[in-house]
Write a protein that holds these residues in place. Structure first.
Motif, PDB file in Angstrom:
ATOM      1  N   LYS A 111       0.853  -1.191   0.000  1.00  0.00           N
ATOM      2  CA  LYS A 111       0.000   0.000   0.000  1.00  0.00           C
ATOM      3  C   LYS A 111       0.885   1.236   0.000  1.00  0.00           C
ATOM      4  O   LYS A 111       1.731   1.394   0.886  1.00  0.00           O
ATOM      5  N   SER A 112       0.682   2.097  -0.966  1.00  0.00           N
ATOM      6  CA  SER A 112       1.600   3.221  -1.168  1.00  0.00           C
ATOM      7  C   SER A 112       1.604   4.214  -0.013  1.00  0.00           C
ATOM      8  O   SER A 112       2.602   4.885   0.226  1.00  0.00           O
ATOM      9  N   GLU A 113       0.511   4.324   0.716  1.00  0.00           N
ATOM     10  CA  GLU A 113       0.430   5.297   1.804  1.00  0.00           C
ATOM     11  C   GLU A 113       0.874   4.721   3.142  1.00  0.00           C
ATOM     12  O   GLU A 113       0.934   5.447   4.129  1.00  0.00           O
ATOM     13  N   LEU A 114       1.182   3.433   3.172  1.00  0.00           N
ATOM     14  CA  LEU A 114       1.546   2.782   4.422  1.00  0.00           C
ATOM     15  C   LEU A 114       2.915   2.144   4.259  1.00  0.00           C
ATOM     16  O   LEU A 114       3.052   1.028   3.779  1.00  0.00           O
ATOM     17  N   ARG A 115       3.953   2.883   4.643  1.00  0.00           N
ATOM     18  CA  ARG A 115       5.316   2.404   4.462  1.00  0.00           C
ATOM     19  C   ARG A 115       5.644   1.320   5.474  1.00  0.00           C
ATOM     20  O   ARG A 115       5.383   1.466   6.675  1.00  0.00           O
ATOM     21  N   ARG A 116       6.231   0.226   4.975  1.00  0.00           N
ATOM     22  CA  ARG A 116       6.539  -0.920   5.827  1.00  0.00           C
ATOM     23  C   ARG A 116       7.814  -1.611   5.354  1.00  0.00           C
ATOM     24  O   ARG A 116       8.313  -1.334   4.265  1.00  0.00           O
ATOM     25  N   VAL A 117       8.298  -2.525   6.170  1.00  0.00           N
ATOM     26  CA  VAL A 117       9.344  -3.443   5.738  1.00  0.00           C
ATOM     27  C   VAL A 117       8.658  -4.570   4.975  1.00  0.00           C
ATOM     28  O   VAL A 117       7.745  -5.221   5.494  1.00  0.00           O
ATOM     29  N   GLN A 118       9.075  -4.792   3.748  1.00  0.00           N
ATOM     30  CA  GLN A 118       8.586  -5.928   2.982  1.00  0.00           C
ATOM     31  C   GLN A 118       9.499  -7.115   3.270  1.00  0.00           C
ATOM     32  O   GLN A 118      10.668  -7.128   2.868  1.00  0.00           O
ATOM     33  N   VAL A 119       8.982  -8.093   4.000  1.00  0.00           N
ATOM     34  CA  VAL A 119       9.738  -9.319   4.251  1.00  0.00           C
ATOM     35  C   VAL A 119       9.368 -10.295   3.132  1.00  0.00           C
ATOM     36  O   VAL A 119       8.232 -10.772   3.063  1.00  0.00           O
ATOM     37  N   ILE A 120      10.314 -10.563   2.251  1.00  0.00           N
ATOM     38  CA  ILE A 120      10.065 -11.340   1.037  1.00  0.00           C
ATOM     39  C   ILE A 120      10.732 -12.703   1.175  1.00  0.00           C
ATOM     40  O   ILE A 120      11.955 -12.806   1.245  1.00  0.00           O
ATOM     41  N   ASN A 121       9.925 -13.748   1.206  1.00  0.00           N
ATOM     42  CA  ASN A 121      10.420 -15.101   1.416  1.00  0.00           C
ATOM     43  C   ASN A 121      10.705 -15.762   0.075  1.00  0.00           C
ATOM     44  O   ASN A 121       9.785 -16.120  -0.668  1.00  0.00           O
ATOM     45  N   ALA A 122      11.983 -15.935  -0.253  1.00  0.00           N
ATOM     46  CA  ALA A 122      12.391 -16.626  -1.473  1.00  0.00           C
ATOM     47  C   ALA A 122      12.934 -18.011  -1.154  1.00  0.00           C
ATOM     48  O   ALA A 122      13.816 -18.527  -1.835  1.00  0.00           O
ATOM     49  N   GLY A 123      12.392 -18.634  -0.102  1.00  0.00           N
ATOM     50  CA  GLY A 123      12.825 -19.983   0.244  1.00  0.00           C
ATOM     51  C   GLY A 123      12.600 -20.954  -0.901  1.00  0.00           C
ATOM     52  O   GLY A 123      11.573 -20.913  -1.582  1.00  0.00           O
ATOM     53  N   TRP A 124      13.543 -21.852  -1.094  1.00  0.00           N
ATOM     54  CA  TRP A 124      13.527 -22.785  -2.219  1.00  0.00           C
ATOM     55  C   TRP A 124      13.891 -24.159  -1.683  1.00  0.00           C
ATOM     56  O   TRP A 124      15.051 -24.475  -1.457  1.00  0.00           O
ATOM     57  N   GLY A 125      12.874 -24.960  -1.425  1.00  0.00           N
ATOM     58  CA  GLY A 125      13.081 -26.272  -0.842  1.00  0.00           C
ATOM     59  C   GLY A 125      14.032 -27.132  -1.657  1.00  0.00           C
ATOM     60  O   GLY A 125      13.902 -27.242  -2.870  1.00  0.00           O
ATOM     61  N   GLY A 126      14.989 -27.748  -0.962  1.00  0.00           N
ATOM     62  CA  GLY A 126      15.957 -28.619  -1.602  1.00  0.00           C
ATOM     63  C   GLY A 126      17.168 -27.930  -2.192  1.00  0.00           C
ATOM     64  O   GLY A 126      18.102 -28.600  -2.652  1.00  0.00           O
ATOM     65  N   SER A 127      17.184 -26.608  -2.181  1.00  0.00           N
ATOM     66  CA  SER A 127      18.270 -25.902  -2.868  1.00  0.00           C
ATOM     67  C   SER A 127      19.571 -25.919  -2.082  1.00  0.00           C
ATOM     68  O   SER A 127      19.599 -25.880  -0.857  1.00  0.00           O
TER      69      SER A 127
END
Length: 376
Positions: free
Chosen positions: A220-236
């Motif tokens: 949301k553009s009016e609500l600044r936050r930390v984006q916690v982005i999970n790029a977990g890749w099972g088996g990698s």
């Protein structure tokens, strides 16, 4: 946590309240600057998690992947802890299917925020966050993502190739934007704007060839936050993240995420598959350099595996863990988070789902440890 304020505020009765400390983690300067910018309302800060099935949340729920293993994974728990600690944060994202399609009932059982319409599937092709979502050149149905609250932006991570197609992005039954992926190979991030909605956000093939996406981030553009982005890749393993045969792969696409902080925990699949410390150090060094293009890097080692259940002997596990520390030192990074002490120094049955994966309590310990390192 105290939020950063550069002046003292008037307390009731006219007295000045004590000034709160500016957000500053000296060993994570670029992350600190991003959080300060976020708290000043300038932009969101991005924290990207690169990991294996532990980051994906396998073992954190009773059925391994299901039900809703993504919600129990430590990156989601980290976002919740940040929010509870006074740092606005969100985990309203999916960047790569990882290995979640292995769940009984398919990917949607692992992450029910995502719906795959007829023709959509999780492919064997991989990029940032593991396996990609795709629909063929005849696909007409939608891939959709349900955010956790009102949003008005969606960052789409799309694979480009001259033989691919055009993506339409829709909310509330209205087309809000298109993304042309018929261009030279790459992984691109496209921000689509739309009137505030509670979702879902839908993507479909509009024309041309098939389309491949890693997913996206809702915000949301009016609500600044930390984006916690999970790029977990099972088996990698770490080498999977440094493959360069296609530019859209994880290594080529990593700068697209624009992470202010990348947390990397890729050890259990390497020590349990006999990766040599020398080879591991080389590959991890390449991955670190790539992540440093956009921000800080924090390394971490996984929970000890159980040698009694056929997993690597402790000396082999410790050799990979030592390699992580050596890379951190050589690259001038913050000291890594050592996973072994979090689990008592060895395999901890009460905190584990199986021989290698933490259970819900183990995932909570990881989230707490990361929170302690990335917040003030």
């Amino acid at each position: 946590m105290s939020l950063p304020v550069n002046m003292r505020a008037a307390a009731p009765g006219g007295a000045l309240a004590p000034a709160r400390p500016v957000f500053d983690k000296p060993d994570l300067p670029r992350w600190s600057a991003a959080v300060r910018a976020m708290l000043a309302g300038q932009r969101d800060a991005r924290l990207l998690v690169i990991g294996d099935s532990v980051a994906q949340g396998f073992g954190a729920v009773s059925g391994g992947w299901t039900p809703d293993g993504r919600a129990a994974a430590w990156p989601r728990r980290l976002a919740d802890l940040m929010q509870a600690g006074g740092l606005p944060a969100s985990s309203a994202s999916v960047v790569g299917a990882g290995a979640g399609d292995l769940a009984t009932g398919g990917y949607g059982a692992y992450d029910p925020r995502v719906s795959l319409g007829s023709g959509w599937s999780v492919t064997t092709l991989t990029s940032l966050g593991g396996k990609l979502f795709s629909t063929p050149d005849w696909g007409a149905d939608v891939w959709s993502f349900q955010p956790d609250g009102p949003v008005d932006r969606f960052d789409v991570y799309a694979v480009c190739n001259t033989l691919l197609g055009v993506i339409a992005v829709e909310t509330d039954g209205v087309e809000r934007g298109i993304i042309d992926t018929m261009k030279p190979p790459a992984l691109e991030r496209h921000t689509i704007s739309f009137p505030e909605t509670t979702g879902p956000i839908s993507l479909r093939r509009r024309s041309g060839g098939g389309i491949f996406i890693a997913g996206g981030v809702a915000w949301k553009s009016e609500l600044r936050r930390v984006q916690v982005i999970n790029a977990g890749w099972g088996g990698s393993r770490v080498a999977d993240w440094t493959t360069t045969d296609q530019v859209y792969r994880a290594y080529g696409g990593l700068p697209t995420a624009g992470a202010d902080l990348t947390v990397i925990c890729l050890t259990i699949n390497d020590w349990n598959n006999a990766t040599t410390p020398a080879a591991y150090k080389t590959q991890l060094g390449l991955l670190v350099d790539r992540a440093l293009v956009s921000g800080d890097v924090l390394l971490m080692t996984g929970a000890p595996s159980d040698p009694a259940q056929g997993k690597a002997a402790y000396p082999a596990q410790q050799a990979i863990a030592a390699a992580v520390t050596e890379v951190a030192t050589a690259k001038g990074l913050a000291a890594p988070i050592d996973g072994a002490p979090l689990f008592g120094g060895g395999f901890a049955p009460g905190l584990m789902f199986d021989a290698v994966h933490p259970n819900a309590a183990g995932q909570a310990r990881i989230a707490e440890a990361v929170k302690a390192r990335v917040m003030i």
